[in-house]
Design a protein around this motif. Structure first.
Motif, PDB file in Angstrom:
ATOM      1  N   ASN A   1      -3.883   7.933  11.419  1.00 43.11           N
ATOM      2  CA  ASN A   1      -5.311   8.035  11.723  1.00 43.11           C
ATOM      3  C   ASN A   1      -6.020   7.978  10.367  1.00 43.11           C
ATOM      4  O   ASN A   1      -6.109   8.983   9.662  1.00 43.11           O
ATOM      5  CB  ASN A   1      -5.567   9.362  12.454  1.00 43.11           C
ATOM      6  N   THR A   2      -6.536   6.814  10.002  1.00 44.10           N
ATOM      7  CA  THR A   2      -6.847   6.498   8.606  1.00 44.10           C
ATOM      8  C   THR A   2      -8.310   6.127   8.396  1.00 44.10           C
ATOM      9  O   THR A   2      -8.849   5.270   9.093  1.00 44.10           O
ATOM     10  CB  THR A   2      -5.955   5.340   8.125  1.00 44.10           C
ATOM     11  N   ALA A   3      -8.925   6.771   7.397  1.00 36.72           N
ATOM     12  CA  ALA A   3     -10.287   6.446   6.967  1.00 36.72           C
ATOM     13  C   ALA A   3     -10.207   5.655   5.669  1.00 36.72           C
ATOM     14  O   ALA A   3      -9.428   5.990   4.778  1.00 36.72           O
ATOM     15  CB  ALA A   3     -11.095   7.715   6.745  1.00 36.72           C
ATOM     16  N   VAL A   4     -11.035   4.617   5.563  1.00 37.92           N
ATOM     17  CA  VAL A   4     -11.048   3.765   4.369  1.00 37.92           C
ATOM     18  C   VAL A   4     -12.483   3.646   3.866  1.00 37.92           C
ATOM     19  O   VAL A   4     -13.389   3.308   4.630  1.00 37.92           O
ATOM     20  CB  VAL A   4     -10.478   2.363   4.667  1.00 37.92           C
ATOM     21  N   LEU A   5     -12.659   3.934   2.591  1.00 37.83           N
ATOM     22  CA  LEU A   5     -13.974   3.858   1.959  1.00 37.83           C
ATOM     23  C   LEU A   5     -14.070   2.589   1.123  1.00 37.83           C
ATOM     24  O   LEU A   5     -13.233   2.346   0.256  1.00 37.83           O
ATOM     25  CB  LEU A   5     -14.198   5.080   1.065  1.00 37.83           C
TER      26      LEU A   5
ATOM     27  N   VAL B   1       0.843  -1.190   0.000  1.00 40.67           N
ATOM     28  CA  VAL B   1       0.000   0.000   0.000  1.00 40.67           C
ATOM     29  C   VAL B   1       0.881   1.244   0.000  1.00 40.67           C
ATOM     30  O   VAL B   1       1.894   1.305   0.692  1.00 40.67           O
ATOM     31  CB  VAL B   1      -0.921   0.008   1.239  1.00 40.67           C
ATOM     32  N   ASP B   2       0.510   2.242  -0.775  1.00 40.59           N
ATOM     33  CA  ASP B   2       1.235   3.510  -0.808  1.00 40.59           C
ATOM     34  C   ASP B   2       1.002   4.248   0.500  1.00 40.59           C
ATOM     35  O   ASP B   2      -0.141   4.530   0.867  1.00 40.59           O
ATOM     36  CB  ASP B   2       0.752   4.348  -1.991  1.00 40.59           C
ATOM     37  N   VAL B   3       2.065   4.569   1.234  1.00 40.55           N
ATOM     38  CA  VAL B   3       1.949   5.187   2.554  1.00 40.55           C
ATOM     39  C   VAL B   3       2.824   6.429   2.627  1.00 40.55           C
ATOM     40  O   VAL B   3       3.801   6.564   1.888  1.00 40.55           O
ATOM     41  CB  VAL B   3       2.348   4.190   3.671  1.00 40.55           C
ATOM     42  N   PRO B   4       2.503   7.389   3.530  1.00 37.99           N
ATOM     43  CA  PRO B   4       3.309   8.609   3.640  1.00 37.99           C
ATOM     44  C   PRO B   4       4.637   8.400   4.358  1.00 37.99           C
ATOM     45  O   PRO B   4       5.533   9.235   4.269  1.00 37.99           O
ATOM     46  CB  PRO B   4       2.401   9.551   4.437  1.00 37.99           C
ATOM     47  N   ALA B   5       4.756   7.323   5.114  1.00 39.96           N
ATOM     48  CA  ALA B   5       5.997   6.978   5.811  1.00 39.96           C
ATOM     49  C   ALA B   5       6.027   5.465   5.967  1.00 39.96           C
ATOM     50  O   ALA B   5       4.984   4.811   5.982  1.00 39.96           O
ATOM     51  CB  ALA B   5       6.058   7.659   7.179  1.00 39.96           C
ATOM     52  N   THR B   6       7.213   4.897   6.068  1.00 36.91           N
ATOM     53  CA  THR B   6       7.332   3.436   6.134  1.00 36.91           C
ATOM     54  C   THR B   6       7.286   2.910   7.558  1.00 36.91           C
ATOM     55  O   THR B   6       7.448   1.714   7.783  1.00 36.91           O
ATOM     56  CB  THR B   6       8.625   2.969   5.454  1.00 36.91           C
ATOM     57  N   SER B   7       7.076   3.790   8.532  1.00 39.88           N
ATOM     58  CA  SER B   7       6.901   3.340   9.904  1.00 39.88           C
ATOM     59  C   SER B   7       5.996   4.329  10.629  1.00 39.88           C
ATOM     60  O   SER B   7       5.774   5.452  10.171  1.00 39.88           O
ATOM     61  CB  SER B   7       8.245   3.231  10.633  1.00 39.88           C
TER      62      SER B   7
ATOM     63  N   VAL C   1      -8.472   5.932   0.513  1.00 42.22           N
ATOM     64  CA  VAL C   1      -7.797   5.889   1.812  1.00 42.22           C
ATOM     65  C   VAL C   1      -7.369   7.310   2.143  1.00 42.22           C
ATOM     66  O   VAL C   1      -6.627   7.937   1.380  1.00 42.22           O
ATOM     67  CB  VAL C   1      -6.572   4.958   1.789  1.00 42.22           C
ATOM     68  N   TYR C   2      -7.865   7.827   3.251  1.00 39.04           N
ATOM     69  CA  TYR C   2      -7.483   9.173   3.680  1.00 39.04           C
ATOM     70  C   TYR C   2      -6.847   9.099   5.058  1.00 39.04           C
ATOM     71  O   TYR C   2      -7.437   8.570   6.005  1.00 39.04           O
ATOM     72  CB  TYR C   2      -8.688  10.120   3.736  1.00 39.04           C
ATOM     73  N   ARG C   3      -5.639   9.667   5.150  1.00 46.07           N
ATOM     74  CA  ARG C   3      -4.935   9.734   6.433  1.00 46.07           C
ATOM     75  C   ARG C   3      -4.989  11.169   6.948  1.00 46.07           C
ATOM     76  O   ARG C   3      -4.612  12.096   6.224  1.00 46.07           O
ATOM     77  CB  ARG C   3      -3.491   9.251   6.270  1.00 46.07           C
TER      78      ARG C   3
ATOM     79  N   PRO D   1       1.267  12.334  10.149  1.00 44.83           N
ATOM     80  CA  PRO D   1       0.223  12.999   9.369  1.00 44.83           C
ATOM     81  C   PRO D   1       0.170  12.497   7.933  1.00 44.83           C
ATOM     82  O   PRO D   1       1.184  12.083   7.362  1.00 44.83           O
ATOM     83  CB  PRO D   1       0.632  14.472   9.412  1.00 44.83           C
ATOM     84  N   GLY D   2      -1.014  12.549   7.359  1.00 48.75           N
ATOM     85  CA  GLY D   2      -1.160  12.214   5.955  1.00 48.75           C
ATOM     86  C   GLY D   2      -0.800  13.388   5.070  1.00 48.75           C
ATOM     87  O   GLY D   2      -0.538  14.502   5.542  1.00 48.75           O
ATOM     88  N   GLU D   3      -0.795  13.158   3.760  1.00 47.84           N
ATOM     89  CA  GLU D   3      -0.436  14.192   2.800  1.00 47.84           C
ATOM     90  C   GLU D   3      -1.504  14.357   1.730  1.00 47.84           C
ATOM     91  O   GLU D   3      -1.848  15.480   1.357  1.00 47.84           O
ATOM     92  CB  GLU D   3       0.910  13.840   2.144  1.00 47.84           C
ATOM     93  N   ALA D   4      -2.036  13.261   1.228  1.00 47.56           N
ATOM     94  CA  ALA D   4      -2.966  13.302   0.101  1.00 47.56           C
ATOM     95  C   ALA D   4      -4.369  13.680   0.545  1.00 47.56           C
ATOM     96  O   ALA D   4      -4.761  13.464   1.701  1.00 47.56           O
ATOM     97  CB  ALA D   4      -2.985  11.945  -0.596  1.00 47.56           C
ATOM     98  N   VAL D   5      -5.135  14.254  -0.393  1.00 50.24           N
ATOM     99  CA  VAL D   5      -6.549  14.570  -0.166  1.00 50.24           C
ATOM    100  C   VAL D   5      -7.328  13.902  -1.304  1.00 50.24           C
ATOM    101  O   VAL D   5      -7.722  14.544  -2.276  1.00 50.24           O
ATOM    102  CB  VAL D   5      -6.797  16.086  -0.135  1.00 50.24           C
ATOM    103  N   PRO D   6      -7.562  12.599  -1.202  1.00 48.71           N
ATOM    104  CA  PRO D   6      -8.213  11.875  -2.293  1.00 48.71           C
ATOM    105  C   PRO D   6      -9.708  12.131  -2.353  1.00 48.71           C
ATOM    106  O   PRO D   6     -10.324  12.525  -1.357  1.00 48.71           O
ATOM    107  CB  PRO D   6      -7.921  10.412  -1.948  1.00 48.71           C
TER     108      PRO D   6
END
Length: 268
Positions: A106-110, A96-102, A120-122, A139-144
């Protein structure tokens, strides 16, 4: 689109019990005719159960979220699995594409009606005021954004409500309804009411602000889950106890309001 926002009563640290309750409420909402069911922030562990975050964390491909993929397909309903604690290293190991590898997120999944993961929104803005979220989360970065039942939806989480720039990004991506899973506590009830309505008014979009319910060793969630229309009018709301808030989301309504009052075209 008929949306059901589930104001779940969350027990701090009781992950399996919370998830069982959430699955049951999703099934109830689907049976009552919902097209999309939205769960609150960190409904799996409870926002204030900071010491339980690491124990609760798993990949977005993990077994617990898999239950929501299964119930979405079985009940023929779209589900926003509110937010949960994601183990970023486990997600990375699953490809899965993630903002950090560790770390944790706080993640929402539709999930859609087939149980497929659509978004997937972090959480981008982590809360540090009297909270350990900034110390324990990445923290997340993307706004999907994603299309659900003909409605373009985006997701923000709780504290994100205080950052209007993020909502503008989604509007520029065509969003017509913003889902806001939250764990908003007392005493900032007026902030909760005002910010959700303001984001709807200034962006001429629906806002479905889905809060939790419950007490956590002195901290209490204020509930008051509310759906606002593109004028900021309250379509449906509730008090502080567990409940489900239901409203109709009509993309044609967004288009007509934006045509009638073209404030977004006047941005400079």
């Amino acid at each position: 689109m008929r949306i059901a926002c589930v104001q779940l009563g969350v027990e701090g640290g009781a992950v399996e019990a919370n998830v069982d309750a959430a699955v049951a409420r999703v099934r109830e909402a689907a049976a009552a005719g919902a097209d999309l069911v939205v769960l609150p922030e960190l409904f799996d562990v409870g926002y204030f159960a900071f010491d339980a975050y690491a124990r609760a964390a798993e990949s977005v491909d993990g077994e617990r979220l898999g239950r929501f993929a299964s119930v979405a397909a079985d009940a023929d309903v779209n589900v926003l699995a509110g937010t949960v604690v994601e183990d970023l290293s486990a997600s990375a190991a699953d490809g899965v594409d993630v903002p950090a590898t560790s770390g944790l997120a706080n993640t929402a999944v539709l999930f859609d009606r087939d149980g497929d993961r659509r978004l997937v929104y972090r959480k981008r803005h982590l809360f540090g005021y009297g909270s350990e979220e900034t110390d324990r989360m990445v923290p997340g970065e993307a706004v999907p954004v994603a299309d659900v039942e003909g409605v373009r939806v985006g997701v923000t989480t709780c504290y994100d409500l205080r950052f209007p720039e993020q909502f503008r990004e989604m509007v520029d991506a065509g969003v017509e309804c913003v889902l806001v899973p939250s764990a908003w506590p007392y005493p900032r009830v007026e902030h909760w009411r005002t910010l959700g309505r303001a984001r709807a008014i200034e962006n001429l979009t629906y806002v479905a602000a889905t809060n939790g319910s419950g007490d956590f060793d002195g901290d209490a969630l204020c509930g008051r889950t509310t759906v606002y229309d593109p004028w900021g009018t309250t379509l449906a709301s509730t008090g502080e106890e567990p409940d489900t808030v239901v409203a109709e989301i009509d993309p044609d309504r967004v288009a007509s309001v934006r045509e009638e009052f073209p404030a977004l075209r006047d941005r400079r």
